[in-house]
Design a protein around this motif. Structure first.
Motif, PDB file in Angstrom:
ATOM      1  N   VAL A 112       0.858  -1.193   0.000  1.00 19.40           N
ATOM      2  CA  VAL A 112       0.000   0.000   0.000  1.00 19.40           C
ATOM      3  C   VAL A 112       0.891   1.239   0.000  1.00 19.40           C
ATOM      4  O   VAL A 112       1.691   1.444   0.922  1.00 19.40           O
ATOM      5  CB  VAL A 112      -0.916   0.011   1.232  1.00 19.40           C
ATOM      6  N   PRO A 113       0.786   2.100  -0.984  1.00 21.83           N
ATOM      7  CA  PRO A 113       1.647   3.297  -1.042  1.00 21.83           C
ATOM      8  C   PRO A 113       1.299   4.296   0.052  1.00 21.83           C
ATOM      9  O   PRO A 113       0.215   4.266   0.646  1.00 21.83           O
ATOM     10  CB  PRO A 113       1.381   3.865  -2.434  1.00 21.83           C
ATOM     11  N   THR A 114       2.228   5.182   0.295  1.00 17.63           N
ATOM     12  CA  THR A 114       2.066   6.173   1.347  1.00 17.63           C
ATOM     13  C   THR A 114       0.823   7.039   1.140  1.00 17.63           C
ATOM     14  O   THR A 114       0.057   7.285   2.084  1.00 17.63           O
ATOM     15  CB  THR A 114       3.318   7.067   1.405  1.00 17.63           C
ATOM     16  N   ALA A 115       0.598   7.510  -0.072  1.00 16.70           N
ATOM     17  CA  ALA A 115      -0.555   8.370  -0.345  1.00 16.70           C
ATOM     18  C   ALA A 115      -1.864   7.658  -0.036  1.00 16.70           C
ATOM     19  O   ALA A 115      -2.820   8.262   0.483  1.00 16.70           O
ATOM     20  CB  ALA A 115      -0.530   8.834  -1.798  1.00 16.70           C
ATOM     21  N   ALA A 116      -1.933   6.363  -0.337  1.00 14.90           N
ATOM     22  CA  ALA A 116      -3.151   5.600  -0.054  1.00 14.90           C
ATOM     23  C   ALA A 116      -3.369   5.457   1.449  1.00 14.90           C
ATOM     24  O   ALA A 116      -4.516   5.500   1.929  1.00 14.90           O
ATOM     25  CB  ALA A 116      -3.067   4.226  -0.716  1.00 14.90           C
ATOM     26  N   LEU A 117      -2.292   5.307   2.199  1.00 17.26           N
ATOM     27  CA  LEU A 117      -2.427   5.237   3.658  1.00 17.26           C
ATOM     28  C   LEU A 117      -2.960   6.555   4.214  1.00 17.26           C
ATOM     29  O   LEU A 117      -3.817   6.563   5.111  1.00 17.26           O
ATOM     30  CB  LEU A 117      -1.070   4.905   4.290  1.00 17.26           C
ATOM     31  N   VAL A 118      -2.477   7.672   3.681  1.00 17.25           N
ATOM     32  CA  VAL A 118      -2.965   8.975   4.138  1.00 17.25           C
ATOM     33  C   VAL A 118      -4.458   9.121   3.849  1.00 17.25           C
ATOM     34  O   VAL A 118      -5.243   9.544   4.721  1.00 17.25           O
ATOM     35  CB  VAL A 118      -2.162  10.107   3.468  1.00 17.25           C
ATOM     36  N   ASP A 119      -4.886   8.790   2.637  1.00 17.13           N
ATOM     37  CA  ASP A 119      -6.310   8.874   2.287  1.00 17.13           C
ATOM     38  C   ASP A 119      -7.148   7.973   3.182  1.00 17.13           C
ATOM     39  O   ASP A 119      -8.256   8.340   3.601  1.00 17.13           O
ATOM     40  CB  ASP A 119      -6.507   8.484   0.825  1.00 17.13           C
ATOM     41  N   LEU A 120      -6.635   6.781   3.470  1.00 16.62           N
ATOM     42  CA  LEU A 120      -7.359   5.833   4.315  1.00 16.62           C
ATOM     43  C   LEU A 120      -7.586   6.399   5.711  1.00 16.62           C
ATOM     44  O   LEU A 120      -8.708   6.363   6.243  1.00 16.62           O
ATOM     45  CB  LEU A 120      -6.580   4.517   4.400  1.00 16.62           C
ATOM     46  N   LEU A 121      -6.547   6.947   6.312  1.00 15.25           N
ATOM     47  CA  LEU A 121      -6.648   7.447   7.687  1.00 15.25           C
ATOM     48  C   LEU A 121      -7.519   8.699   7.759  1.00 15.25           C
ATOM     49  O   LEU A 121      -8.228   8.907   8.751  1.00 15.25           O
ATOM     50  CB  LEU A 121      -5.252   7.728   8.235  1.00 15.25           C
ATOM     51  N   GLU A 122      -7.471   9.499   6.734  1.00 19.45           N
ATOM     52  CA  GLU A 122      -8.338  10.688   6.733  1.00 19.45           C
ATOM     53  C   GLU A 122      -9.811  10.318   6.639  1.00 19.45           C
ATOM     54  O   GLU A 122     -10.675  11.103   7.041  1.00 19.45           O
ATOM     55  CB  GLU A 122      -7.945  11.596   5.569  1.00 19.45           C
ATOM     56  N   GLY A 123     -10.104   9.128   6.126  1.00 27.02           N
ATOM     57  CA  GLY A 123     -11.497   8.694   6.004  1.00 27.02           C
ATOM     58  C   GLY A 123     -11.992   7.824   7.139  1.00 27.02           C
ATOM     59  O   GLY A 123     -13.147   7.384   7.112  1.00 27.02           O
ATOM     60  N   LEU A 124     -11.135   7.545   8.144  1.00 29.68           N
ATOM     61  CA  LEU A 124     -11.541   6.679   9.268  1.00 29.68           C
ATOM     62  C   LEU A 124     -11.265   7.384  10.602  1.00 29.68           C
ATOM     63  O   LEU A 124     -10.387   6.977  11.371  1.00 29.68           O
ATOM     64  CB  LEU A 124     -10.790   5.339   9.215  1.00 29.68           C
TER      65      LEU A 124
END
Length: 540
Positions: A112-124
């Protein structure tokens, strides 16, 4: 054993209670629809998580199945069993479908790339537990955690290669808001984060986190000791901070000010669990972390530890390990047991020598509220008479005098007990064996809630001990679930008496027992089949 009235345990098929005349067999209590819907959703989420774990561990989970199982009912999701299936697309699905997640574990999901992790955490934003160990988490990801996950209580960023010491500052402080973050964070696991150049960079970063997070109770990192020493000495003048972040001096003044308002101006931290505390640093840990409830201490071969400095009034779980070659005498633990024993719920002592024959029972007398006890001892060195031998070389009869009043209190809370003696060429002195026999018989007779018992490499026969325990009135061993007698001396008749107890025993370990042979093992298996016992027996 003769003279023992012991019932046998069987497993009859479950029967429905008889229904009264005119009464239906199935009765339903009225449940409010809202509560019923919540219960169904919770149950469905638990079942889906169990299914994901089962399929992942058996390597039968596919990416298509994972797509289908990411349901809105989920409140907890662990993907550590299938890290190879987790991609950018999966994290997007989690963000869209699993808005109710409070716990998410992505350990090892390095695709999982870094940008995807950021998007994930911002949505949870509801997350209270997050596992990012061995992922591509970096400074941007930790900044997103700090600014978005306000309810977070547990975080694991261990062995993330892109997390630098300075990244930890972004977890604890939001530069855009100029405010501290993660007010509820209690557990931070940051193992494997190493300084790239100077170790002081990591020490200062850990000190920053310790001072900035108001609720932190446990921090796992190999440089924790150095960070606590820095806070203890408050030598912050040489610790140059990063631009945009408060200095260590400012954080220390803020924390001292908050404590001064409550009547205490000393700089302390709310840590409640510490590990790998070396004995020279005990005073520092006790001074900076007075609220510790769980501690693991390492003792070297140096001079005796000054246990008077162990001023942890809330300590309930203590593990002490002797790391030196010579070890320490068990009697050295008596001062701490006398001072803290009544409040201890768990005590683990390893690497000590059983020099003083009365040290074991004296220790237990101080700790009658224990729920768990574990110890592995070495026998004292020197020319002594073996426990089970007489001068002419013939086996000695087991002592019949069990009236030694060695333990003065029952152990009503004890559930787990483990005692092992190190295998060596040195025999156990006969006086030590007599005292230990009586101590074990008394302990087992007065521990009605005992569930797991391990007596390992005990160099004298345990038949007399169990005979005394089983003949005693009360509920001794009636709650026993797991029993290990590995490499200890016990006979087959004693084992059959233990099997006959109505206690739900499910595991019996006889590995290396010198008196148990193939015929004895086969007879035990026949008894298990005949009595329909749900019992697993391990034997060499």
């Amino acid at each position: 054993l003769p003279g023992l009235a012991i019932s046998q345990r069987r497993h009859p098929p479950a029967l429905l209670p008889p229904a009264r005349h005119g009464q239906p067999l199935c009765r339903h209590s009225p449940v409010p629809r809202e509560a019923d819907s919540h219960a169904v959703s919770h149950t469905a989420g638990c079942l889906v998580q169990d299914l994901l774990q089962l399929l992942g561990e058996s390597r039968r989970l596919t990416r298509a199945a994972l797509h289908l199982l990411l349901l809105p009912h989920l409140t907890e999701l662990s993907l550590r069993s299938c890290p190879g299936l987790v991609s950018n697309a999966i994290t997007q699905l989690i963000t869209v479908r699993c808005q109710n997640l409070s716990s998410l574990d992505l350990k090892g999901c390095s695709r999982v790339p870094t940008a995807a992790l950021v998007d994930l955490l911002e949505g949870l934003p509801r997350l209270s537990k997050l596992g990012l160990a061995e992922t591509q988490a970096n400074t941007q990801v930790l900044a997103a955690v700090g600014s978005c996950c306000r309810r977070l209580r547990e975080l694991d960023v261990s062995h993330c290669q892109k997390v630098a010491p300075d990244s930890l500052l972004h977890l604890a402080y939001d530069q855009t808001e100029s405010a501290l973050c993660c007010p509820a964070l209690r557990v931070l696991l940051a193992q494997g984060i190493e300084p790239k150049a100077h170790s002081q960079d990591l020490v200062r970063a850990l000190a920053f986190v310790l001072l900035a997070l108001p609720s932190l109770e446990f921090l796992a990192n190999s440089y924790l000791r150095e960070a606590l020493c820095l806070i203890h000495t408050q030598q912050f003048s040489g610790a140059q901070g990063l631009p945009g972040f408060p200095s260590l001096e400012e954080l220390a003044r803020r924390r001292q000010g908050a404590r001064a308002a409550g009547g205490d101006s000393w700089l302390t931290l709310p840590l409640r669990r510490v590990e790998e505390v070396e004995d020279p640093f005990l005073p520092t840990f006790c001074s900076v972390c007075p609220e510790v409830a769980e501690a693991a201490v390492s003792l070297s071969d140096g001079p005796g530890t000054s246990w008077g400095s162990l001023a942890w009034s809330r300590l309930t779980q203590l593990a002490v390990h002797c790391t030196g070659h010579r070890g320490r005498g068990l009697a050295e633990m008596l001062p701490v047991a006398q001072g803290l024993g009544a409040q201890l719920q768990s005590l683990s002592l390893h690497g000590f020598s059983y020099d003083d024959e009365f040290s074991f029972c004296a220790l237990l007398n101080c700790c009658h509220n224990l729920a768990a006890f574990s110890s592995h001892l070495s026998v004292p060195a020197g020319p002594v008479r073996p426990a089970d031998a007489v001068p002419n070389g013939e086996p000695a009869a087991e002592p019949q005098d069990w009236e030694l009043d060695l333990l003065h209190h029952p152990f009503p809370k004890l559930r787990h007990f483990s005692l092992g003696l190190a295998s060596s060429c040195e025999p156990l002195p006969s006086q030590h064996a007599t005292v230990l026999r009586a101590s074990l018989a008394s302990l087992l007779s007065h521990s009605p809630r005992l569930e797991t018992l391990a007596l390992l490499s005990i160099p004298f026969s345990l038949d007399g001990v169990f005979q005394k325990v089983l003949a005693a009135p009360g509920a001794a061993l009636r709650n026993l679930r797991e029993l290990s007698l590995a490499e200890s001396q016990v006979s087959s008749p004693t084992l059959h008496c233990l099997l006959a107890l109505d206690n739900g025993l499910s595991s019996l370990n006889l590995a290396g027992c010198p008196a148990i042979h193939r015929r004895d093992y086969d007879q035990l298996l026949r008894t298990v089949r005949k009595e329909r016992l749900e019992l697993d027996i391990a034997w060499q």
